[in-house]
Design an enzyme around this catalytic site. Structure first.
Site, mmCIF file in Angstrom:
data_model
loop_
_atom_site.group_PDB
_atom_site.id
_atom_site.type_symbol
_atom_site.label_atom_id
_atom_site.label_comp_id
_atom_site.label_asym_id
_atom_site.label_seq_id
_atom_site.Cartn_x
_atom_site.Cartn_y
_atom_site.Cartn_z
ATOM 1 N N GLU A 106 9.677 17.499 14.216
ATOM 2 C CA GLU A 106 10.035 17.284 12.814
ATOM 3 C C GLU A 106 9.153 18.174 11.925
ATOM 4 O O GLU A 106 7.934 18.135 12.020
ATOM 5 C CB GLU A 106 9.834 15.822 12.417
ATOM 6 N N CYS B 72 13.866 11.889 5.914
ATOM 7 C CA CYS B 72 13.860 11.581 7.346
ATOM 8 C C CYS B 72 15.248 11.761 7.949
ATOM 9 O O CYS B 72 15.393 11.971 9.143
ATOM 10 C CB CYS B 72 13.363 10.159 7.578
ATOM 11 N N LYS C 63 0.849 -1.201 0.000
ATOM 12 C CA LYS C 63 0.000 0.000 0.000
ATOM 13 C C LYS C 63 0.884 1.251 0.000
ATOM 14 O O LYS C 63 1.436 1.636 1.015
ATOM 15 C CB LYS C 63 -0.918 0.032 1.226
HETATM 16 P P1 NAD Z 1 2.329 9.130 6.941
HETATM 17 O O1 NAD Z 1 2.508 8.493 8.269
HETATM 18 O O2 NAD Z 1 1.300 10.170 6.803
HETATM 19 O O3 NAD Z 1 1.970 8.022 5.850
HETATM 20 C C1 NAD Z 1 2.802 6.901 5.631
HETATM 21 C C2 NAD Z 1 1.953 5.782 5.058
HETATM 22 O O4 NAD Z 1 1.025 5.342 6.066
HETATM 23 C C3 NAD Z 1 1.123 6.190 3.849
HETATM 24 O O5 NAD Z 1 1.068 5.136 2.921
HETATM 25 C C4 NAD Z 1 -0.258 6.421 4.477
HETATM 26 O O6 NAD Z 1 -1.316 6.280 3.570
HETATM 27 C C5 NAD Z 1 -0.281 5.328 5.533
HETATM 28 N N1 NAD Z 1 -1.249 5.548 6.609
HETATM 29 C C6 NAD Z 1 -1.751 6.726 7.062
HETATM 30 N N2 NAD Z 1 -2.633 6.499 8.056
HETATM 31 C C7 NAD Z 1 -2.697 5.159 8.247
HETATM 32 C C8 NAD Z 1 -3.429 4.304 9.123
HETATM 33 N N3 NAD Z 1 -4.284 4.792 10.011
HETATM 34 N N4 NAD Z 1 -3.228 2.978 9.041
HETATM 35 C C9 NAD Z 1 -2.348 2.466 8.151
HETATM 36 N N5 NAD Z 1 -1.644 3.216 7.275
HETATM 37 C C10 NAD Z 1 -1.811 4.547 7.324
HETATM 38 O O7 NAD Z 1 3.774 9.667 6.495
HETATM 39 P P2 NAD Z 1 4.148 10.509 5.173
HETATM 40 O O8 NAD Z 1 3.648 11.906 5.339
HETATM 41 O O9 NAD Z 1 3.761 9.756 3.942
HETATM 42 O O10 NAD Z 1 5.740 10.486 5.237
HETATM 43 C C11 NAD Z 1 6.501 11.432 5.934
HETATM 44 C C12 NAD Z 1 7.049 10.824 7.200
HETATM 45 O O11 NAD Z 1 7.789 9.653 6.882
HETATM 46 C C13 NAD Z 1 8.016 11.718 7.932
HETATM 47 O O12 NAD Z 1 7.728 11.706 9.308
HETATM 48 C C14 NAD Z 1 9.377 11.072 7.676
HETATM 49 O O13 NAD Z 1 10.350 11.329 8.654
HETATM 50 C C15 NAD Z 1 9.009 9.644 7.605
HETATM 51 N N6 NAD Z 1 10.031 8.877 6.898
HETATM 52 C C16 NAD Z 1 10.854 8.069 7.629
HETATM 53 C C17 NAD Z 1 11.851 7.339 7.004
HETATM 54 C C18 NAD Z 1 12.746 6.430 7.798
HETATM 55 O O14 NAD Z 1 13.279 5.505 7.215
HETATM 56 N N7 NAD Z 1 12.921 6.651 9.087
HETATM 57 C C19 NAD Z 1 12.015 7.439 5.625
HETATM 58 C C20 NAD Z 1 11.162 8.283 4.912
HETATM 59 C C21 NAD Z 1 10.165 8.997 5.557
#
Ligand code: NAD
Length: 478
Positions: A380, A281, A172
């Protein structure tokens, strides 16, 4: 406009609900329309993944290695085209987009090799004539939930090891970047995997994502995204006893010591803080600078930032592309306001920019006169915004760098072997960089953090086996 469909049980499946994907550099440019999986479709993906598990095991490891190698080869062959699509939908520069696609190709090639390298242990028992065998087996069905900021590399570094170690996948992706996710999925669908082994279910996190978290047919969830969503993954998986790994946010420090090479330090800071529009990130959002070099560093940073070209990432001279969407731009501007109200000085950038087409362009922003307890240094932001924090000596720099709820990546610029070693040992981050930007890592070694940044087994490299396999200990009387 034709609709890009979901892929379930070896079939492309339509849906009545569709969303469009917009180019953040030109909001009139619609990249594609993508079917949104219904709850029933997600359920059928869980079913067929479960059902195809045995057939997948019976294919054997040479088949798996060849399939992954084929996927990696096609990604690499098409890196220019896929890199352009990625830049167009996510906003990172074309060079960064092609670089990310190349990384995804290399990851599949790496795990093609890892398929053949998985081994176990055969050890004598403490009981006479008994032998003990320790083996690793696939976990079953893995739910892969990914964020928007690395639309092809993050899915690759989860899907490739999941398949390599013999698991089935329900993928997903984030809704902002369905073009890259769909293109990757389409390549995977032509690698000869049995029907049901790989499934693409596009949809909202609250719908398809939540279904993955809560379904007992999904044995493990690999998640990258925000801390808030990560908490929901942990809660749902803990309650039903599913395995999970979380990669979440960062507030990564870059320490600049008085003895640093100033050019190296400024390059590390500009790259780490602002490249990929600061939407990594591992971005360096806290620049912790010793007093003796502070004035020179700040002046060089201001000049460096003002020389950056912000614009359409498909133009070859662009260094910084747009922010992903209006919501993220609003969040960035809100934090600039918060910083000013907290008493920080906005030394450069932080302005919404007009370009040839309507997009979400923000000039890279640098705050000075900040302290580590400010919200801009603790929370962040995930945009092209960094703060400078002045410190007196190494001990203070180390203490400020560790004073955060996160622990993903940390860097130091120094010419002192002593400081470099001390920092590597005493930093609380999962990844430490010396004279390198905090962002930018190899694909064949573990990736991950500590504290609020990560939870569960490490991703990438051979360490990925920890998450994508389970251990069995067998005893036999000979
Ligand atoms: P997000 O948490 O909004 O979404 C991530 C994924 O989770 C998406 O596919 C989203 O649709 C899904 N999601 C959202 N709500 C959900 C739920 N209730 N149940 C299951 N899935 C759900 O994050 P984003 O805005 O897409 O990404 C940015 C974040 O990702 C930042 O905080 C960044 O630091 C982090 N990030 C971390 C790394 C790492 O390896 N540590 C790498 C890249 C990004």
């Amino acid at each position: 406009m034709s609709v890009f469909k979901n892929y379930i049980d070896g079939q492309w499946i339509d849906s009545s609900e569709v969303i469009e994907n917009i180019n953040p550099s030109d909001t009139k440019d619609v990249i594609g329309a993508y079917a949104q999986a219904t709850n029933e479709q997600a359920q059928s993906a869980f079913d067929c993944a479960k059902r195809s598990f045995d057939e997948w095991q019976n294919k054997g490891i040479q088949f798996r290695a060849d399939a992954l190698d084929k996927i990696g080869s096609e990604i690499l062959e098409r890196k220019a085209e896929l890199g352009e699509l990625l830049s167009r939908e996510e906003g990172k520069t074309l060079a960064e987009g092609i670089g990310e696609v190349t990384r995804a190709g290399h990851i599949f090639k790496f795990y093609a090799g890892e398929v053949l390298r998985l081994n176990g242990d055969l050890v004598p028992s403490v009981r006479p004539q008994v032998e003990v065998e320790i083996t690793r087996e696939p976990v079953g069905t893995v739910g892969v939930i990914t964020p928007w900021n690395f639309p092809i590399a993050i899915p690759a570094w989860k899907i490739a090891p999941a398949l390599a170690y013999g698991n089935c996948v329900v993928f997903k992706p984030a809704s902002q970047v369905l073009g890259s996710a769909w293109a990757l999925s389409e390549i995977i669908t032509r690698a000869g995997l049995p029907n049901g082994v790989f499934n693409l279910v596009m949809g909202a996190g609250s719908n398809v994502g939540a279904a993955i978290l809560n379904d007992n047919r999904v044995d493990a969830v690999s998640f990258t995204g925000s801390v808030t969503t990560g908490g929901k993954v942990a809660q749902a998986c803990t309650i039903r006893g599913a395995k999970f790994q979380l990669e979440m946010g960062g507030k990564n420090p870059l320490v600049v010591m008085d003895d640093a090479d100033i050019d190296v330090a400024v390059n590390c800071a500009i790259n780490g803080a602002f490249f990929s529009t600061g939407q990594r990130c591992t971005a360096s959002s806290r620049l912790i600078v010793q007093a003796g070099i502070y004035d020179r560093f700040v002046e060089a940073m201001k000049n460096g930032i003002e020389a950056l070209t912000v614009g359409n990432p498909l133009n070859t001279d662009t260094q910084i592309g747009p922010v992903i969407d209006q919501a993220q731009l609003d969040k960035d501007l809100e934090y600039i306001d918060i910083g000013i109200k907290e008493g920080a000085t906005l030394l450069a950038g932080g302005e919404v920019l007009k370009r040839e087409a309507d997009g979400f362009f923000l000039s890279p922003a640098l705050f000075v006169d900040t302290t580590n307890d400010m919200r801009i240094n603790q929370e962040e932001i995930f945009g092209p915004i960094a703060s400078v924090i002045k410190v007196n000596d190494f001990e203070e720099a180390l203490s400020v760098s560790n004073d955060t709820q996160f622990g993903l990546s940390a860097g130091i610029c120094t010419t002192s072997l002593k400081y470099a070693h001390q920092f590597k040992r005493r930093s609380q981050a999962g990844m430490v960089m010396v004279n390198l930007p905090t962002a930018g890592v190899d694909y064949h070694v573990p990736f991950g953090g500590t504290k609020g940044s990560s939870l569960g087994a490490r991703e990438q490299g051979s360490y990925a086996a920890e998450f994508y396999t389970k251990v069995k200990t067998s005893y036999i009387l000979s």
